[in-house]
Design a protein around this motif. Structure first.
Motif, mmCIF file in Angstrom:
data_model
loop_
_atom_site.group_PDB
_atom_site.id
_atom_site.type_symbol
_atom_site.label_atom_id
_atom_site.label_comp_id
_atom_site.label_asym_id
_atom_site.label_seq_id
_atom_site.Cartn_x
_atom_site.Cartn_y
_atom_site.Cartn_z
ATOM 1 N N VAL A 471 0.853 -1.190 0.000
ATOM 2 C CA VAL A 471 0.000 0.000 0.000
ATOM 3 C C VAL A 471 0.887 1.237 0.000
ATOM 4 C CG1 VAL A 471 -1.725 1.307 1.306
ATOM 5 C CG2 VAL A 471 -1.880 -1.195 1.158
ATOM 6 N N THR A 472 0.567 2.183 -0.871
ATOM 7 C CA THR A 472 1.431 3.340 -1.092
ATOM 8 C C THR A 472 1.000 4.551 -0.272
ATOM 9 O OG1 THR A 472 0.107 4.176 -2.925
ATOM 10 C CG2 THR A 472 1.852 2.581 -3.465
ATOM 11 N N VAL A 473 1.878 5.550 -0.267
ATOM 12 C CA VAL A 473 1.591 6.820 0.394
ATOM 13 C C VAL A 473 0.343 7.454 -0.213
ATOM 14 C CG1 VAL A 473 2.470 9.156 0.813
ATOM 15 C CG2 VAL A 473 4.016 7.185 0.981
ATOM 16 N N ALA A 474 0.221 7.425 -1.536
ATOM 17 C CA ALA A 474 -0.938 8.031 -2.211
ATOM 18 C C ALA A 474 -2.235 7.331 -1.809
ATOM 19 C CB ALA A 474 -0.750 7.965 -3.726
ATOM 20 N N GLN A 475 -2.208 6.009 -1.733
ATOM 21 C CA GLN A 475 -3.415 5.268 -1.359
ATOM 22 C C GLN A 475 -3.825 5.566 0.078
ATOM 23 O OE1 GLN A 475 -1.747 1.434 -2.438
ATOM 24 N NE2 GLN A 475 -3.153 1.221 -4.165
ATOM 25 N N TYR A 476 -2.854 5.622 0.965
ATOM 26 C CA TYR A 476 -3.185 5.907 2.365
ATOM 27 C C TYR A 476 -3.643 7.352 2.528
ATOM 28 C CZ TYR A 476 -3.123 4.832 7.337
ATOM 29 O OH TYR A 476 -3.502 4.578 8.640
ATOM 30 N N ASN A 477 -3.095 8.244 1.738
ATOM 31 C CA ASN A 477 -3.493 9.652 1.789
ATOM 32 C C ASN A 477 -4.956 9.825 1.392
ATOM 33 O OD1 ASN A 477 -2.823 12.546 2.027
ATOM 34 N ND2 ASN A 477 -3.197 12.563 -0.173
ATOM 35 N N GLU A 478 -5.422 9.026 0.436
ATOM 36 C CA GLU A 478 -6.832 9.081 0.031
ATOM 37 C C GLU A 478 -7.742 8.717 1.203
ATOM 38 O OE1 GLU A 478 -9.870 7.033 -3.246
ATOM 39 O OE2 GLU A 478 -7.732 6.507 -3.215
ATOM 40 N N PHE A 479 -7.343 7.704 1.942
ATOM 41 C CA PHE A 479 -8.096 7.282 3.126
ATOM 42 C C PHE A 479 -8.123 8.383 4.190
ATOM 43 C CE2 PHE A 479 -6.788 5.363 7.338
ATOM 44 C CZ PHE A 479 -8.070 5.229 7.847
ATOM 45 N N VAL A 480 -6.973 8.979 4.468
ATOM 46 C CA VAL A 480 -6.895 10.023 5.496
ATOM 47 C C VAL A 480 -7.680 11.263 5.077
ATOM 48 C CG1 VAL A 480 -5.319 11.608 6.685
ATOM 49 C CG2 VAL A 480 -4.698 9.195 6.417
ATOM 50 N N ALA A 481 -7.588 11.636 3.798
ATOM 51 C CA ALA A 481 -8.300 12.817 3.309
ATOM 52 C C ALA A 481 -9.805 12.652 3.425
ATOM 53 C CB ALA A 481 -7.908 13.086 1.854
ATOM 54 N N GLU A 482 -10.287 11.432 3.256
ATOM 55 C CA GLU A 482 -11.729 11.189 3.292
ATOM 56 C C GLU A 482 -12.263 11.018 4.711
ATOM 57 O OE1 GLU A 482 -14.580 7.662 1.600
ATOM 58 O OE2 GLU A 482 -13.246 8.660 0.159
ATOM 59 N N THR A 483 -11.430 10.537 5.621
ATOM 60 C CA THR A 483 -11.911 10.211 6.974
ATOM 61 C C THR A 483 -11.331 11.090 8.070
ATOM 62 O OG1 THR A 483 -10.133 8.599 7.315
ATOM 63 C CG2 THR A 483 -12.177 7.802 6.291
ATOM 64 N N SER A 484 -10.292 11.890 7.749
ATOM 65 C CA SER A 484 -9.570 12.691 8.756
ATOM 66 C C SER A 484 -8.949 11.803 9.835
ATOM 67 C CB SER A 484 -10.502 13.722 9.402
ATOM 68 O OG SER A 484 -11.000 14.609 8.430
ATOM 69 N N TYR A 485 -8.611 10.582 9.455
ATOM 70 C CA TYR A 485 -8.013 9.638 10.410
ATOM 71 C C TYR A 485 -6.642 10.139 10.842
ATOM 72 C CZ TYR A 485 -6.123 5.261 12.291
ATOM 73 O OH TYR A 485 -5.558 4.304 13.103
ATOM 74 N N GLN A 486 -6.354 9.977 12.129
ATOM 75 C CA GLN A 486 -5.051 10.351 12.668
ATOM 76 C C GLN A 486 -4.338 9.093 13.141
ATOM 77 O OE1 GLN A 486 -4.799 12.768 16.313
ATOM 78 N NE2 GLN A 486 -3.336 14.086 15.251
ATOM 79 N N THR A 487 -3.147 8.849 12.621
ATOM 80 C CA THR A 487 -2.403 7.642 12.980
ATOM 81 C C THR A 487 -1.865 7.752 14.397
ATOM 82 O OG1 THR A 487 -0.296 8.496 12.141
ATOM 83 C CG2 THR A 487 -1.718 7.338 10.571
ATOM 84 N N GLU A 488 -1.490 6.610 14.950
ATOM 85 C CA GLU A 488 -0.953 6.589 16.307
ATOM 86 C C GLU A 488 0.377 7.328 16.402
ATOM 87 O OE1 GLU A 488 -1.302 2.982 18.661
ATOM 88 O OE2 GLU A 488 -2.593 2.100 17.125
ATOM 89 N N ALA A 489 1.131 7.343 15.332
ATOM 90 C CA ALA A 489 2.389 8.103 15.342
ATOM 91 C C ALA A 489 2.125 9.597 15.449
ATOM 92 C CB ALA A 489 3.199 7.798 14.083
ATOM 93 N N PRO A 523 6.072 2.918 -0.489
ATOM 94 C CA PRO A 523 5.196 2.228 0.468
ATOM 95 C C PRO A 523 4.970 3.097 1.698
ATOM 96 C CG PRO A 523 7.407 1.309 0.545
ATOM 97 C CD PRO A 523 7.390 2.248 -0.621
ATOM 98 N N VAL A 524 3.748 3.145 2.176
ATOM 99 C CA VAL A 524 3.451 3.936 3.364
ATOM 100 C C VAL A 524 4.004 3.207 4.590
ATOM 101 C CG1 VAL A 524 1.163 2.901 3.709
ATOM 102 C CG2 VAL A 524 1.645 5.197 4.605
ATOM 103 N N VAL A 525 4.598 3.955 5.513
ATOM 104 C CA VAL A 525 5.242 3.367 6.693
ATOM 105 C C VAL A 525 4.841 4.161 7.935
ATOM 106 C CG1 VAL A 525 7.216 2.426 5.417
ATOM 107 C CG2 VAL A 525 7.321 4.768 6.288
ATOM 108 N N CYS A 526 5.470 3.848 9.053
ATOM 109 C CA CYS A 526 5.190 4.504 10.341
ATOM 110 C C CYS A 526 3.753 4.265 10.782
ATOM 111 C CB CYS A 526 5.493 6.000 10.281
ATOM 112 S SG CYS A 526 7.265 6.386 10.319
ATOM 113 N N LEU A 527 3.220 3.088 10.479
ATOM 114 C CA LEU A 527 1.853 2.749 10.842
ATOM 115 C C LEU A 527 1.841 1.559 11.795
ATOM 116 C CD1 LEU A 527 0.208 2.872 7.296
ATOM 117 C CD2 LEU A 527 0.354 4.721 8.969
ATOM 118 N N THR A 528 0.949 1.610 12.780
ATOM 119 C CA THR A 528 0.757 0.475 13.672
ATOM 120 C C THR A 528 -0.154 -0.552 13.005
ATOM 121 O OG1 THR A 528 -1.189 1.424 14.721
ATOM 122 C CG2 THR A 528 0.951 1.991 15.676
ATOM 123 N N TYR A 529 -0.315 -1.663 13.677
ATOM 124 C CA TYR A 529 -1.252 -2.684 13.201
ATOM 125 C C TYR A 529 -2.652 -2.091 13.070
ATOM 126 C CZ TYR A 529 -4.069 -6.979 13.320
ATOM 127 O OH TYR A 529 -4.971 -7.976 13.045
#
Length: 664
Positions: A471-489, A523-529
């Motif tokens: 999963v790439t940075v661009a794909q994860y960015n789409e998810f965050v942009a749509e949900t305003s999700y904040q990662t644990e980091a 690849p998107v990194v710095c993510l928890t399970y």
């Protein structure tokens, strides 16, 4: 006339023993550090086992406390019912004594509260214990990487030591006597005696080199494959004389240096060729003794002399022997390799056949093309100044997903369980079908860690779809942009990065800023399970299909793709075939590579070797999770198909990402 018995007196002094000693000390010091780290790893493993047993005991005690809560709750209810019954009777009989019932109820309440407090304390103890376990596990996985890195360094040092041992300098004194033939002149006899003396000196010099190699037992059986040579630096006649019996005696002093085909050093030491990738230069055109097949003796070849019918001659006087070599245009060996078969190599527009290809060329500029139908043509402009190897990575031409056929299973599958079409199963962009089949899971080659045993046969009765790339940075960015999700980091203490063999936490690091320059196709990194699972849940809701992290069985089956080797291409990591530490890619030990930068395996899955570690699905009843696949800053031996590291679910680092599978 028969040759008289040869008299040979050797005095050999090697000039580079000190350097050899330094090389040996380097290898020994690395081995000593490996021993220390292995001891630390063993101790850490013992401590972890102890902690895991203690955690199990704490869990068992917690279950007992919870079971006791049920009994105490029942006792409290019974005491309450008894007291309520006495209260009703007290209305009719005010003299009734209810103190015993009150005491019973008070004790039931007290016991229940105490048990709840004990449960809370037990949960705190378990949480604290788990933090210790998580810290130990992180220390273990960093120590494993340190160990494997030290082994890489040791092998590199072994190669360098062997190269230095082959290229020693030394002086040999030869006292050689030969009978002059009746048909030859004294000058010819003198030349022959000196030539044979020189031949014997070079042979003895080479024998001494092999005898003094540190890993002589490993190297000697492959002596004929070494490409070892001798360069005569200088040679002079110490003394010479003719006897009345027609004997010619000469005493030669010869200074020589050994030479070796450095690209063969790895084969001599039974090492992966990647350890010799820095030694691409061919051996210079120096004096080389050619072995006589009958007597296994060197034959010295010299420059042609028009005044003699023989093809050998030597320029001599009383004090010196000068060896002349032919002056030829120097050629360099160009080695061409690619990741496909049946390709065609063009050099300056001329076809040279297919790889693997070795060709000798003079220095200069060359246009290299490697072509194969269905693949993008590899092109390179090469300025050849030394012998070198070019490894081409041909990529498949982009075609429509609807035209991609389902990969064939490596094992027979049940048609009833695999009837779902590949087109429907992989309808989401970036998914490939992994066919049903069976395989052996675990360390098949004996190169693995303890947690890769035992080897277990696994059966996947149905095909499934998996992300062809991480999963790439661009794909994860789409998810965050749509949900305003904040990662644990982003909401916690940041993300870990690797520094001097240890993960170091940096509060400013997260998936947007991992500590190195990245692009959308990284690849998107710095993510928890949980961060990875949140993306899968969002994608499931968005598409109407169920996405999740792969199980370890699904991950390893897809990574092996029908092979039984450590890597998709064999048991050696090779050079520039993946992005891991010391793997020879432009990203190794620097950062992840854009996803799909290297060839896919037989199932069409990219980057199962290196790039970033990948989260797998958590097993029921466990609090920890396995990551698989290795990473750009971890040793190649940790990027094997069966390697597994165990981490806490809230760990995050700039070398851990993920990919998904889609449920049927």
């Amino acid at each position: 006339m028969r040759l008289a018995p040869l008299s040979l007196v050797i005095s050999l002094s090697l000039f580079t023993w000190q350097a050899h000693g330094q090389d040996t000390n380097t290898v020994s010091s690395i081995q000593a550090e490996i021993d220390v780290k292995q001891s630390e790893f063993k101790e850490l493993s013992s401590v972890l086992d102890k902690h895991l047993k203690q955690e199990k005991q704490l869990q068992e005690q917690l279950e007992l406390l919870r079971s006791r809560s049920i009994s105490l709750e029942k006792e409290r209810n019974q005491a309450l019912d008894a007291m309520n019954d006495l209260y009703r009777r007290l209305i009719e009989d005010p003299t009734l004594n209810i103190s015993a019932a009150q005491a019973r109820y008070q004790k039931a309440i007290s016991d229940l509260q105490q048990n709840k407090d004990d449960i809370d304390l037990q949960l705190v103890a378990i949480a604290s214990h788990r933090k210790d376990i998580e810290a130990i596990r992180v220390s273990k996985h960093t120590l494993v990487n340190t160990l494997e890195s030290l082994k890489q360094q040791k092998n590199t040092a072994r190669v360098e030591r062997l190269r230095n041992e082959f290229t020693r300098e030394g002086t040999v004194e030869v006292n050689h006597t030969v009978n002059c033939k009746r048909t030859e002149t004294l000058a010819a006899c003198e030349q022959r005696g000196q030539s044979q003396g020189l031949q014997k000196a070079t042979k003895r010099f080479m024998d001494q080199i092999f005898a003094n190699i540190t890993e002589q037992r490993v190297v000697e059986p492959k002596r004929n494959m070494s490409g070892a040579q001798v360069q005569v630096l200088s040679s002079h006649v110490v003394s010479s004389s003719f006897s009345g019996q027609g004997n010619y005696n000469t005493n030669l002093s010869v200074t020589m240096r050994g030479e070796v085909n450095a690209s063969r050093l790895c084969n001599l030491l039974n090492l992966d060729n990647s350890f010799c990738s820095d030694y691409g230069s061919a051996i210079p055109n120096v004096y080389q003794p050619v072995m006589n097949a009958t007597y296994n003796e060197p034959v010295v070849r010299f420059k042609d002399n028009k005044n003699t019918p023989s093809s050998t001659s030597m320029v001599t006087n009383r004090d010196t022997v000068q060896v002349n070599t032919p002056k030829k245009e120097r050629l360099f060996q160009l080695t061409l390799r690619s990741n496909v078969r049946d390709d065609e190599v063009y050099i300056n527009g001329v076809s040279y056949g297919s790889t693997r290809l070795d060709v000798s060329l003079p220095a200069g500029n060359y246009d290299i093309e490697i072509r194969k139908s269905g693949y993008q043509t590899y092109t390179r402009r090469l300025n050849l100044k030394r012998s070198q190897t070019v490894r081409a990575n041909l990529r498949k031409e982009t075609i429509s997903k609807s035209n991609v056929n389902q990969p064939r299973s490596t094992q027979p599958s049940n048609s009833n369980t695999s009837s779902l079409s590949a087109r429907n199963l992989a309808s989401t962009s970036g998914m490939v079908v992994i066919p049903a089949g069976e395989f052996e899971m675990g360390d098949l080659t004996g190169n693995g860690l303890a947690n890769e045993q035992p080897v277990v046969k696994k059966i996947l009765s149905a095909s499934y779809a998996m992300s062809e790339k991480e999963v790439t940075v661009a794909q994860y960015n789409e998810f965050v942009a749509e949900t305003s999700y904040q990662t644990e980091a982003e909401s916690g203490q940041g993300c870990a990065y690797y520094l001097n063999g240890e993960p170091v936490w940096e509060a400013s690091l997260n998936w947007k800023n991992p500590g190195y320059e990245q692009k959308d196709n990284f690849p998107v990194v710095c993510l928890t399970y949980s961060d990875a699972k949140a993306y899968a849940d969002w994608l499931s809701e968005k598409t109407g299909n169920e996405y999740r992290l792969p199980t370890e069985v699904e991950w390893e089956y897809a990574a092996r793709a029908g092979t039984r080797t450590d890597y998709p291409w064999g048991n050696d990591i090779g050079n520039n075939q993946a992005n891991c530490g010391w793997c020879g890619s432009e990203w190794s030990n620097s950062s992840p590579a854009p996803v799909g930068s290297f060839s896919a395996n037989r199932f069409g899955v990219y980057d199962t070797v290196g790039n970033v570690w990948e989260w797998t699905q958590k097993t029921a009843g466990r609090s920890d999770v396995a990551i698989r696949g290795g990473a750009w800053n971890f040793a190649p031996t940790l990027a094997r198909a069966s390697t597994r590291l165990i981490l806490a679910t809230d760990f995050r680092a700039n070398y851990i990402g993920f990919r998904l599978v889609r449920e049927r």
